[in-house]
Design an enzyme around this catalytic site. Structure first.
Site, mmCIF file in Angstrom:
data_model
loop_
_atom_site.group_PDB
_atom_site.id
_atom_site.type_symbol
_atom_site.label_atom_id
_atom_site.label_comp_id
_atom_site.label_asym_id
_atom_site.label_seq_id
_atom_site.Cartn_x
_atom_site.Cartn_y
_atom_site.Cartn_z
ATOM 1 N N GLY A 8 0.832 -1.199 0.000
ATOM 2 C CA GLY A 8 0.000 0.000 0.000
ATOM 3 C C GLY A 8 0.867 1.248 0.000
ATOM 4 N N HIS A 142 -15.387 9.085 10.083
ATOM 5 C CA HIS A 142 -14.199 9.008 9.238
ATOM 6 C C HIS A 142 -14.387 9.855 7.980
ATOM 7 C CE1 HIS A 142 -13.173 5.485 11.735
ATOM 8 N NE2 HIS A 142 -11.941 5.716 11.356
ATOM 9 N N LYS A 146 -13.367 6.624 3.021
ATOM 10 C CA LYS A 146 -13.296 5.314 3.686
ATOM 11 C C LYS A 146 -14.412 4.426 3.156
ATOM 12 C CE LYS A 146 -12.947 3.138 8.273
ATOM 13 N NZ LYS A 146 -11.742 2.381 7.885
#
EC number: 1.17.1.8
Length: 251
Positions: A8, A142, A146
């Site tokens: 990632g 969030h 997300k």
């Protein structure tokens, strides 16, 4: 110096980790993994772990849940410790992680923040004397990018509460309707998505005429990267097994 394979690498957390590891005395990134393979640092980025040619001593994963199972296979095949910081893992992937831990050191936490994990300790301490007379709810917030809800951290908090209850609670994901019972046997989990909120979790204990709130706010993603590096430092010294933040905090 230990060589890190960063999974990632071009994501939000990957870039934060690149910055932190650049100033780390023990670690250096030798290669990265990402679906976007353009290099942004002084190391190559590959789309698959099997293509990595550089030396690797440990893997840190902040990627997508669909990548984790294959990455675990790679680590087992190459006897590499792995820190899994990716959330939203399927039951099958979690089971594979447990199996992998029979052969390699695996560190997993749905939230790498030291503060969140201290909060979990607090929840385990206060839930038993409160559960009979207090309704318990969790609200998590969030950023709007997300893709999983509720957050892995919200579920982690809920599980820590449930493990401390004499009578396990049923998780209720949001509320809607005109004829709700709001049973105390339920634990409500509510998700908010908006803007650039890194992460905010509030646990509410609501009783008769009194309310207790425990809240954790992440002001930047640095806290998760810092926790992942602490996990990597810890894991590098461990034999095969499955480890988490509780092991790290209790060392």
């Amino acid at each position: 110096m230990r060589h890190i394979l960063l999974s990632g690498a071009n994501g939000r957390m990957g870039k934060v980790l690149q910055h932190m590891i650049a100033g780390h005395a023990e670690f250096v990134i030798s290669a990265g993994l990402d679906r976007h393979t353009e290099a942004t640092g002084d190391f190559p980025i590959y789309s698959a772990p099997e293509a990595v040619k550089e030396p690797v001593d440990l893997v840190i994963d902040f990627s997508h849940h669909s990548n984790v199972a294959g990455l675990l296979d790679f680590c087992v095949a190459n006897q590499l410790p792995i820190v899994v910081a990716t959330t939203g893992l399927s039951q099958a992937t979690q089971e594979k992680m447990v199996a992998a831990a029979q052969k390699i050191p695996v560190f997993y936490s749905a939230n790498m923040s030291v503060g969140i994990n201290v909060l979990i300790k607090a929840l385990k301490a206060i839930t038993p004397p409160l559960e009979a007379d207090f309704d318990i709810e969790i609200i998590e917030k969030h950023h709007n990018q997300k893709i999983d809800a509720p957050s892995g951290t919200a579920l982690l908090l809920a599980d820590s509460i449930n493990e401390s209850c004499q009578e396990p609670k049923e998780y209720l994901y949001g509320r809607s309707g005109n004829d709700l019972t709001n049973d105390r046997k339920q634990l409500g989990i509510h998700a908010v998505r908006g803007g650039t909120i890194p992460g905010e979790h509030t646990v509410i204990y609501a009783g008769a005429d009194e309310i207790i709130e425990l809240k954790h706010t992440a002001l930047s993603r640095d806290i998760f990267a810092n926790g992942a590096l602490k996990a990597a430092e810890y894991l590098a010294q461990q034999p095969a097994g499955l480890y988490d933040m509780e092991n790290l905090l209790d060392k």
